[in-house]
Scaffold this motif. Sequence first.
Motif, PDB file in Angstrom:
ATOM      1  N   LEU A 190       0.799  -1.228   0.000  1.00 48.60           N
ATOM      2  CA  LEU A 190       0.000   0.000   0.000  1.00 48.60           C
ATOM      3  C   LEU A 190       0.830   1.277   0.000  1.00 48.60           C
ATOM      4  O   LEU A 190       0.534   2.193  -0.760  1.00 48.60           O
ATOM      5  CB  LEU A 190      -0.958  -0.012   1.195  1.00 48.60           C
ATOM      6  CG  LEU A 190      -1.925   1.153   1.263  1.00 48.60           C
ATOM      7  CD1 LEU A 190      -2.832   1.160   0.060  1.00 48.60           C
ATOM      8  CD2 LEU A 190      -2.742   1.084   2.534  1.00 48.60           C
ATOM      9  N   PRO A 191       1.894   1.395   0.822  1.00 47.19           N
ATOM     10  CA  PRO A 191       2.675   2.633   0.737  1.00 47.19           C
ATOM     11  C   PRO A 191       3.295   2.843  -0.633  1.00 47.19           C
ATOM     12  O   PRO A 191       3.351   3.973  -1.127  1.00 47.19           O
ATOM     13  CB  PRO A 191       3.751   2.450   1.808  1.00 47.19           C
ATOM     14  CG  PRO A 191       3.235   1.415   2.709  1.00 47.19           C
ATOM     15  CD  PRO A 191       2.400   0.506   1.866  1.00 47.19           C
ATOM     16  N   MET A 192       3.733   1.759  -1.241  1.00 46.67           N
ATOM     17  CA  MET A 192       4.295   1.897  -2.583  1.00 46.67           C
ATOM     18  C   MET A 192       3.242   2.300  -3.578  1.00 46.67           C
ATOM     19  O   MET A 192       3.515   3.047  -4.523  1.00 46.67           O
ATOM     20  CB  MET A 192       4.924   0.575  -3.035  1.00 46.67           C
ATOM     21  CG  MET A 192       6.019   0.156  -2.139  1.00 46.67           C
ATOM     22  SD  MET A 192       7.329   1.372  -2.170  1.00 46.67           S
ATOM     23  CE  MET A 192       8.679   0.351  -2.595  1.00 46.67           C
ATOM     24  N   PHE A 193       2.027   1.829  -3.367  1.00 48.58           N
ATOM     25  CA  PHE A 193       0.926   2.216  -4.246  1.00 48.58           C
ATOM     26  C   PHE A 193       0.711   3.717  -4.176  1.00 48.58           C
ATOM     27  O   PHE A 193       0.577   4.408  -5.200  1.00 48.58           O
ATOM     28  CB  PHE A 193      -0.316   1.439  -3.824  1.00 48.58           C
ATOM     29  CG  PHE A 193      -1.565   1.835  -4.538  1.00 48.58           C
ATOM     30  CD1 PHE A 193      -2.640   2.344  -3.846  1.00 48.58           C
ATOM     31  CD2 PHE A 193      -1.678   1.673  -5.899  1.00 48.58           C
ATOM     32  CE1 PHE A 193      -3.799   2.685  -4.508  1.00 48.58           C
ATOM     33  CE2 PHE A 193      -2.827   2.021  -6.570  1.00 48.58           C
ATOM     34  CZ  PHE A 193      -3.891   2.521  -5.867  1.00 48.58           C
ATOM     35  N   LEU A 194       0.694   4.237  -2.934  1.00 45.19           N
ATOM     36  CA  LEU A 194       0.489   5.679  -2.788  1.00 45.19           C
ATOM     37  C   LEU A 194       1.654   6.458  -3.390  1.00 45.19           C
ATOM     38  O   LEU A 194       1.463   7.476  -4.061  1.00 45.19           O
ATOM     39  CB  LEU A 194       0.315   6.024  -1.308  1.00 45.19           C
ATOM     40  CG  LEU A 194      -0.899   5.371  -0.659  1.00 45.19           C
ATOM     41  CD1 LEU A 194      -0.903   5.613   0.830  1.00 45.19           C
ATOM     42  CD2 LEU A 194      -2.172   5.897  -1.290  1.00 45.19           C
ATOM     43  N   VAL A 195       2.865   5.974  -3.162  1.00 39.32           N
ATOM     44  CA  VAL A 195       4.043   6.646  -3.744  1.00 39.32           C
ATOM     45  C   VAL A 195       3.948   6.628  -5.265  1.00 39.32           C
ATOM     46  O   VAL A 195       4.216   7.631  -5.932  1.00 39.32           O
ATOM     47  CB  VAL A 195       5.339   5.978  -3.251  1.00 39.32           C
ATOM     48  CG1 VAL A 195       6.520   6.463  -4.065  1.00 39.32           C
ATOM     49  CG2 VAL A 195       5.557   6.278  -1.795  1.00 39.32           C
ATOM     50  N   PHE A 196       3.559   5.473  -5.800  1.00 38.90           N
ATOM     51  CA  PHE A 196       3.466   5.396  -7.264  1.00 38.90           C
ATOM     52  C   PHE A 196       2.410   6.341  -7.793  1.00 38.90           C
ATOM     53  O   PHE A 196       2.611   7.000  -8.825  1.00 38.90           O
ATOM     54  CB  PHE A 196       3.136   3.959  -7.686  1.00 38.90           C
ATOM     55  CG  PHE A 196       3.098   3.780  -9.167  1.00 38.90           C
ATOM     56  CD1 PHE A 196       1.906   3.814  -9.858  1.00 38.90           C
ATOM     57  CD2 PHE A 196       4.256   3.602  -9.876  1.00 38.90           C
ATOM     58  CE1 PHE A 196       1.868   3.664 -11.226  1.00 38.90           C
ATOM     59  CE2 PHE A 196       4.230   3.457 -11.245  1.00 38.90           C
ATOM     60  CZ  PHE A 196       3.036   3.482 -11.918  1.00 38.90           C
ATOM     61  N   LEU A 197       1.290   6.445  -7.094  1.00 40.01           N
ATOM     62  CA  LEU A 197       0.252   7.359  -7.554  1.00 40.01           C
ATOM     63  C   LEU A 197       0.731   8.805  -7.535  1.00 40.01           C
ATOM     64  O   LEU A 197       0.561   9.551  -8.505  1.00 40.01           O
ATOM     65  CB  LEU A 197      -0.990   7.234  -6.669  1.00 40.01           C
ATOM     66  CG  LEU A 197      -2.031   6.231  -7.101  1.00 40.01           C
ATOM     67  CD1 LEU A 197      -3.242   6.374  -6.215  1.00 40.01           C
ATOM     68  CD2 LEU A 197      -2.431   6.448  -8.538  1.00 40.01           C
ATOM     69  N   LEU A 198       1.349   9.202  -6.421  1.00 36.82           N
ATOM     70  CA  LEU A 198       1.837  10.579  -6.341  1.00 36.82           C
ATOM     71  C   LEU A 198       2.880  10.841  -7.420  1.00 36.82           C
ATOM     72  O   LEU A 198       2.865  11.884  -8.093  1.00 36.82           O
ATOM     73  CB  LEU A 198       2.444  10.838  -4.961  1.00 36.82           C
ATOM     74  CG  LEU A 198       1.449  11.121  -3.843  1.00 36.82           C
ATOM     75  CD1 LEU A 198       2.196  11.299  -2.544  1.00 36.82           C
ATOM     76  CD2 LEU A 198       0.649  12.347  -4.156  1.00 36.82           C
ATOM     77  N   ALA A 199       3.794   9.887  -7.566  1.00 41.45           N
ATOM     78  CA  ALA A 199       4.817  10.077  -8.594  1.00 41.45           C
ATOM     79  C   ALA A 199       4.181  10.112  -9.982  1.00 41.45           C
ATOM     80  O   ALA A 199       4.613  10.861 -10.854  1.00 41.45           O
ATOM     81  CB  ALA A 199       5.849   8.952  -8.511  1.00 41.45           C
ATOM     82  N   GLY A 200       3.157   9.307 -10.171  1.00 41.72           N
ATOM     83  CA  GLY A 200       2.486   9.308 -11.460  1.00 41.72           C
ATOM     84  C   GLY A 200       1.817  10.631 -11.764  1.00 41.72           C
ATOM     85  O   GLY A 200       1.878  11.135 -12.887  1.00 41.72           O
ATOM     86  N   ILE A 201       1.180  11.218 -10.752  1.00 40.99           N
ATOM     87  CA  ILE A 201       0.551  12.516 -10.969  1.00 40.99           C
ATOM     88  C   ILE A 201       1.615  13.552 -11.306  1.00 40.99           C
ATOM     89  O   ILE A 201       1.435  14.419 -12.164  1.00 40.99           O
ATOM     90  CB  ILE A 201      -0.248  12.955  -9.733  1.00 40.99           C
ATOM     91  CG1 ILE A 201      -1.302  11.925  -9.373  1.00 40.99           C
ATOM     92  CG2 ILE A 201      -0.923  14.280  -9.985  1.00 40.99           C
ATOM     93  CD1 ILE A 201      -2.039  12.266  -8.119  1.00 40.99           C
TER      94      ILE A 201
END
Lengths: 384, 199
Positions: free
Chosen positions: A200-211
């Motif tokens: 889950l933390p990586m998911f959030l990091v990936f989303l933020l980085a993706g944005i």
Amino acid sequence: MIWDLFIIVVKVVGVFAFLMLSVLFIIWLERRVVAFMQTRIGPNRVGPFGILQSLADGIKLFFKEDVRPTSADRILYPLAPVLMMVPAFLSVSVLPFGDHFGSERAQLTDLNVGILFVLAMSSLQVYGIVLAGWSSGSNYPLLGGVRSSAQMISYEIAQGLSIVGVLMYAGTLSAAGIVAAQHGDPIVGFIPRWYVVPQLPMFLVFLLAGIAETNRAPFDLPEAESELVGGYHTEYSGVKFALFFLAEYLNVITVSAVATTLFLGGPDGPVVHGFLPWLWPILWFVAKIYLFIFLFVWLRATLPRLRFDRLMAIGWKYLIPVALVWVLVTGVVLTVNVGAISRRTLYVGIGVVAALLLLSTLLPTSKPESESEPEPTAPGGSPS
Amino acid sequence: MPGELLKGLSVTFRSMFRKPNTVQYPEVKRQVAARFHGRHQLNRYDDGLERCIGCELCAYACPADAIYVQGADNTPDARYSVGERYAAIYQINYNRCIFCGLCIEACPTRALTMTNEYELSADTRQDLVYDKPDLLAPVPAGVKPPPHTDAVDGPPTIGRYGPQASLSQESSEPVWALQRAQESRQGDRELPTEEVTPK
């Protein structure tokens, strides 16, 4: 041989058509959703519910005069939008859209280094932006292009690191392999084995980085009109601007598609047995992509723009350490050789700790009590 | 910090389901106020004669120099307004008009008023210069439109100059001189208490 070629052409055309239609749809969807979130209605005049609005915008852009500044570089100026669009298309070509279509996989190609290819394509887009900014031969585009490229390369590190956890679990770089590794019986009966749960933390990091990679709000300072007129695409008009516009929304789809493949199991989902078995995985994939797109649009409608230095601070000082720490945790979880504690207990323990840490950020922060009320001051500053 | 983020996201999410505030013009038009400053109108009396006496006070009052008036004399054969003069040429240039209403305040006979009409778009600048026929109010039903002939339609009886209209027809003196002569003949007389209110 001819049949194989035909299948490849069909898949290429299918992916291309899906992406282009999705871009047109997303432009309309964004305008409508942002409008409703602002208690107004979006475009509703061009076609039923305004759905032909993006088509009308595209036609208008095609008919616009194609301006080229005299100080613009002759070769790079027209090339930059192409450099931005092509990698976006190519990234999606390695992602599985469904399970099987007859005897064929519903995937354009399954590179055994698929995810690395996706990361490489997003790096190529930085070229497009910085060249667009520099080759325009003008101040605002240069500033916008340089800022945008700085933002993108700093968030690429966070993006790459956030994927490492998934790769450690799946053991393969191929997108189809990662999707396959997320199949399996649900935990506790209903939680699917998608990597969003253990990562889950990586998911959030990936989303933020993706944005941040796609220059979307709240990370859209390099292209905000009130800041830099238009950023890297200020000097572009007509078809070239349309290509930038398309490329930005294509990137949104690409990031959403990669996020669903890596974290949400791709085309994984309940299937209606027997009835069109090839259709449901594709629908699940598309539905998950649109879920992410709605999230992107929702964030755009809600959040104010981040100042550029804060934006860089988030990328370097917060996302990278979180990603690194979680890579370490994943490594420990995967390789630890415990005797007394079962692995399941270990997972649950780490999950509980991580969840508590995340939830603790939701606690209301208590401000220190002010010692005395501020002295009433007369205009001019002196306490009366 | 994520808590505030989630709260903010929920605000926009819930506002998605609120009723939008958009008014779908031109299918739906909002009601304007009763005294809304719209297009001008040159009013008439009930017998069809125009109220405008060509005094040019509106043109003088206009801050944007949007009104052009050129007066002419009423003759007993061709009478357009009560009184002695009327506006032969009356133009309002809506390229210049700022809809302030000072001309309405200046008009002594309430000839110039403003309607509530605001849909005045045109394709050329010339189309936005409204002439007298564009601005005149319609003739009341069954009434003869001006020009009136005094011999046929009778002297004008409505309006401030109504009761004294007969004075000016017999001599070429201005009405005010004839009024003074009449008052000095009649002595101090009670002023009429009924105010002639324009409709």
